[in-house]
Design an enzyme around this catalytic site. Structure first.
Site, mmCIF file in Angstrom:
data_model
loop_
_atom_site.group_PDB
_atom_site.id
_atom_site.type_symbol
_atom_site.label_atom_id
_atom_site.label_comp_id
_atom_site.label_asym_id
_atom_site.label_seq_id
_atom_site.Cartn_x
_atom_site.Cartn_y
_atom_site.Cartn_z
ATOM 1 C CD GLU A 47 -2.033 1.308 2.995
ATOM 2 O OE1 GLU A 47 -1.697 0.715 3.750
ATOM 3 O OE2 GLU A 47 -3.423 1.675 2.881
ATOM 4 C CG ASN A 111 -5.144 4.214 0.325
ATOM 5 O OD1 ASN A 111 -3.941 3.705 -0.437
ATOM 6 N ND2 ASN A 111 -4.505 3.715 1.560
ATOM 7 C CE LYS A 128 -7.009 0.894 3.932
ATOM 8 N NZ LYS A 128 -5.930 1.158 4.260
ATOM 9 C CD GLU A 147 -5.465 4.931 5.407
ATOM 10 O OE1 GLU A 147 -6.157 4.857 4.927
ATOM 11 O OE2 GLU A 147 -5.150 3.717 6.107
ATOM 12 C CB CYS A 173 -4.126 -1.523 3.978
ATOM 13 S SG CYS A 173 -3.245 -1.715 5.753
ATOM 14 C CG ASN A 198 1.717 1.762 4.871
ATOM 15 O OD1 ASN A 198 2.782 2.022 4.901
ATOM 16 N ND2 ASN A 198 1.253 1.370 3.624
HETATM 17 N N1 CDV Z 1 -3.340 1.323 6.147
HETATM 18 C C1 CDV Z 1 -4.141 0.971 7.122
HETATM 19 O O1 CDV Z 1 -4.632 0.246 7.285
HETATM 20 N N2 CDV Z 1 -3.807 0.619 8.440
HETATM 21 C C2 CDV Z 1 -4.818 -0.021 9.684
HETATM 22 C C3 CDV Z 1 -4.370 0.481 11.048
HETATM 23 C C4 CDV Z 1 -4.402 1.785 11.098
HETATM 24 C C5 CDV Z 1 -4.866 -0.125 11.704
HETATM 25 C C6 CDV Z 1 -4.887 -1.961 10.229
HETATM 26 O O2 CDV Z 1 -5.775 -2.366 9.368
HETATM 27 O O3 CDV Z 1 -3.263 -2.334 9.208
#
Ligand code: CDV
Length: 307
Positions: A47, A111, A128, A147, A173, A198
């Site tokens: 990501e 994203n 996303k 975000e 993510c 991330n």
């Molecule tokens: N980049 C993300 O979506 N990170 C989230 C964190 C913030 C909980 C994740 O679900 O890994």
């Protein structure tokens, strides 16, 4: 005919705020070459692979915020990656911040990840859907997760594309923690889910769960793979980036739910695995034969609007 594919999960170590886009793209090209040298046909990047994970701090200057986004793809900055991939005949999945300008001047930010075939065609585009974090700065938190401030909820759904000889889906993510993500793709026949992340080791609202961060990472992806009879490739941006420690754990998971390959570092690292797309069938045609066994009439609560 065998439907096997050699996949490379290209984990990134941190991208610091001082690092130029050029230097970052050079790192991606290096990882792509490493994958290609091991005969990978598909290289999966994390990501937001072109920048540090900028939702971790407040950016008030709109021009500075825009500098973390791509207005077109490919653009001159990432051209070396597209060119090298096409020259090597390797496809890739790339996460980045996407900025669009509507004809009426309205700017939208997502994203995003794209899927590029071995011949250089962009065949998949995902924005996303599950955006974690906050719209406003959280005082007292050791870092921010903005975000919800910087991105809109994706408007393209959970797409699945005919590519790389199979049915390939993407998510990003936080999406990986939600069973619905995998299930919607599985209802569209997904065989290979590509996702980058991330993930901070410490989530400020969840003190005491740091020791479980790697476990939860594997748990949700392994469950998603098994319960939907699909391969999952999860790729981290790892290490301490702009002061935030992020987990690694890049891995490839089989439809059995088993980990078949895993990164050993929190830095730039390529992990490869041979993916047999036909290994999905035993699950999709038996235990998780949706047509035979799903009972959606009892799942309506899941799709009711958020109250
Ligand atoms: N980049 C993300 O979506 N990170 C989230 C964190 C913030 C909980 C994740 O679900 O890994």
């Amino acid at each position: 005919m065998s439907r096997t594919l050699l996949v490379a999960a290209a984990q990134l170590g941190p991208i610091q705020r001082s690092e130029s886009r050029r230097a970052t793209v050079d790192r991606l090209v290096e990882l792509l070459r490493e994958g290609a040298s091991r005969r990978a046909e598909l290289v999966v990047f994390p990501e937001a692979a072109l920048t540090p994970f900028f939702p971790h701090w407040l950016i008030e200057d709109p021009a500075e915020l825009d500098s973390y986004f791509e207005e077109s793809m490919p653009n001159a900055g990432v051209r070396p990656l597209f060119d090298e991939a096409a020259a090597l005949g390797v496809g890739f999945c790339l996460g980045y911040g996407e900025l669009t300008r509507q004809p009426d001047g309205v700017v939208r930010r997502f994203n995003t990840s794209i899927l590029v075939e071995r011949d250089g065609r962009t065949v998949g585009h995902y924005r996303k859907i599950h955006l974690p974090g906050h719209t406003e700065v959280q005082p007292g938190h050791p870092y921010q997760n903005l975000e919800k401030r910087y991105f809109e909820v994706g408007d393209l759904g959970f797409g699945v594309w005919d590519a790389f000889g199979g049915r390939v889906g993407m998510c990003i993510c936080n999406d990986r923690r939600w069973p619905e993500t995998y299930r919607v793709m599985a209802l569209k026949g997904v065989e290979l889910v590509l996702l980058g992340y991330n993930t901070p080791a410490l989530i400020p609202e969840m003190p005491g769960t740091e020791r479980l961060a790697d476990f939860h990472n594997r748990l949700c992806m392994q469950a998603g793979a098994y319960q939907n009879g699909t391969w999952v490739v999860g790729v981290a941006k790892a290490g301490v980036e702009a002061g935030v420690a992020q987990i690694g754990g890049t891995c490839v998971i089989a439809p059995s739910g088993e980990l078949v390959a895993q990164a050993a570092t929190d830095d730039d690292e390529v992990v490869t695995a041979r993916v047999d797309l036909d290994a999905c069938r035993v699950y999709k045609e038996t235990l998780f034969n949706f047509a035979a066994h799903r009972r959606p009439e009892h799942y309506t609560l899941i799709t009711d609007p958020v109250s």
